[in-house]
Design a protein around this motif. Sequence first.
Motif, mmCIF file in Angstrom:
data_model
loop_
_atom_site.group_PDB
_atom_site.id
_atom_site.type_symbol
_atom_site.label_atom_id
_atom_site.label_comp_id
_atom_site.label_asym_id
_atom_site.label_seq_id
_atom_site.Cartn_x
_atom_site.Cartn_y
_atom_site.Cartn_z
ATOM 1 N N SER A 58 2.326 4.811 -7.386
ATOM 2 C CA SER A 58 1.205 4.545 -8.294
ATOM 3 C C SER A 58 1.121 3.060 -8.638
ATOM 4 O O SER A 58 2.085 2.302 -8.485
ATOM 5 C CB SER A 58 1.269 5.363 -9.591
ATOM 6 N N ALA A 59 -0.046 2.667 -9.123
ATOM 7 C CA ALA A 59 -0.287 1.271 -9.495
ATOM 8 C C ALA A 59 0.532 0.865 -10.714
ATOM 9 O O ALA A 59 0.749 -0.325 -10.949
ATOM 10 C CB ALA A 59 -1.772 1.054 -9.774
ATOM 11 N N ALA A 60 0.986 1.821 -11.498
ATOM 12 C CA ALA A 60 1.769 1.518 -12.705
ATOM 13 C C ALA A 60 3.260 1.335 -12.411
ATOM 14 O O ALA A 60 4.018 0.982 -13.303
ATOM 15 C CB ALA A 60 1.580 2.631 -13.733
ATOM 16 N N SER A 61 3.677 1.531 -11.179
ATOM 17 C CA SER A 61 5.110 1.497 -10.860
ATOM 18 C C SER A 61 5.637 0.071 -10.700
ATOM 19 O O SER A 61 4.917 -0.849 -10.332
ATOM 20 C CB SER A 61 5.386 2.280 -9.572
ATOM 21 N N THR A 62 6.913 -0.055 -10.968
ATOM 22 C CA THR A 62 7.605 -1.325 -10.768
ATOM 23 C C THR A 62 7.611 -1.685 -9.289
ATOM 24 O O THR A 62 7.431 -2.852 -8.920
ATOM 25 C CB THR A 62 9.049 -1.238 -11.304
ATOM 26 N N GLU A 63 7.808 -0.685 -8.420
ATOM 27 C CA GLU A 63 7.831 -0.928 -6.981
ATOM 28 C C GLU A 63 6.523 -1.569 -6.498
ATOM 29 O O GLU A 63 6.551 -2.523 -5.717
ATOM 30 C CB GLU A 63 8.063 0.379 -6.202
ATOM 31 N N THR B 286 0.832 -1.206 0.000
ATOM 32 C CA THR B 286 0.000 0.000 0.000
ATOM 33 C C THR B 286 0.864 1.253 0.000
ATOM 34 O O THR B 286 0.548 2.238 -0.680
ATOM 35 C CB THR B 286 -0.967 -0.016 1.197
ATOM 36 N N GLY B 287 1.974 1.212 0.744
ATOM 37 C CA GLY B 287 2.916 2.338 0.717
ATOM 38 C C GLY B 287 3.441 2.593 -0.674
ATOM 39 O O GLY B 287 3.544 3.741 -1.119
ATOM 40 N N CYS B 288 3.784 1.518 -1.394
ATOM 41 C CA CYS B 288 4.250 1.664 -2.783
ATOM 42 C C CYS B 288 3.148 2.218 -3.677
ATOM 43 O O CYS B 288 3.402 3.079 -4.529
ATOM 44 C CB CYS B 288 4.732 0.316 -3.326
ATOM 45 N N LEU B 289 1.930 1.740 -3.491
ATOM 46 C CA LEU B 289 0.805 2.217 -4.292
ATOM 47 C C LEU B 289 0.573 3.707 -4.079
ATOM 48 O O LEU B 289 0.441 4.471 -5.038
ATOM 49 C CB LEU B 289 -0.456 1.425 -3.938
ATOM 50 N N LEU B 290 0.541 4.129 -2.809
ATOM 51 C CA LEU B 290 0.259 5.533 -2.507
ATOM 52 C C LEU B 290 1.411 6.465 -2.853
ATOM 53 O O LEU B 290 1.203 7.634 -3.158
ATOM 54 C CB LEU B 290 -0.095 5.679 -1.022
ATOM 55 N N THR B 291 2.629 5.933 -2.828
ATOM 56 C CA THR B 291 3.810 6.751 -3.092
ATOM 57 C C THR B 291 4.185 6.777 -4.570
ATOM 58 O O THR B 291 4.586 7.813 -5.092
ATOM 59 C CB THR B 291 5.011 6.229 -2.270
#
Length: 159
Positions: A68-73, A61-66
């Motif tokens: 985006s859903a399109a990110s590799t992270e 969720t941290g990766c999503l909020l920081t």
Amino acid sequence: MNPFVQLLQNPVFLSAGGAWLTAQVSKIIYESIRYGFSTKRLAGGGGMPSSHSATMMGLTTGCLLTHSAASTEFAIALFLSMVVMYDAMGVRRETGEQAKILNRMRAMDIEAGREPLYDKVLDEKMGHTLSEVIVGALLGIAVAVIMCRWVSPAVSAWL
């Protein structure tokens, strides 16, 4: 800038770490109320809520909020979360179930006056039930939202 300060300003790190800490404290309180306090709960696996699930969903969720859903992270974190949570309900849970059987066999050997095959009692609380994983995951999501929206900006401003 100091790497330690940078880490404390990282919302993804704060989300995963905060979710883990919250789950561990919640687990100790819940298990103590339900079964009585045990020092094994301080570092042991298993129990309600799943710290593995909370940590991984906090990270995801941290990766999503920081990022985006399109990110590799986010993609990496999401797939790692699925693997860890599946493993907690599968392999680790089965290990705990097998420990119960082996402990019963050990007790039967001792009762029958036979030397048991191993000296110690095995830990039976290894994996997680579906409800423990779900509660842990929801806890991780909630903590990540709090960390990314309010705590991380406040820590960054303070440091």
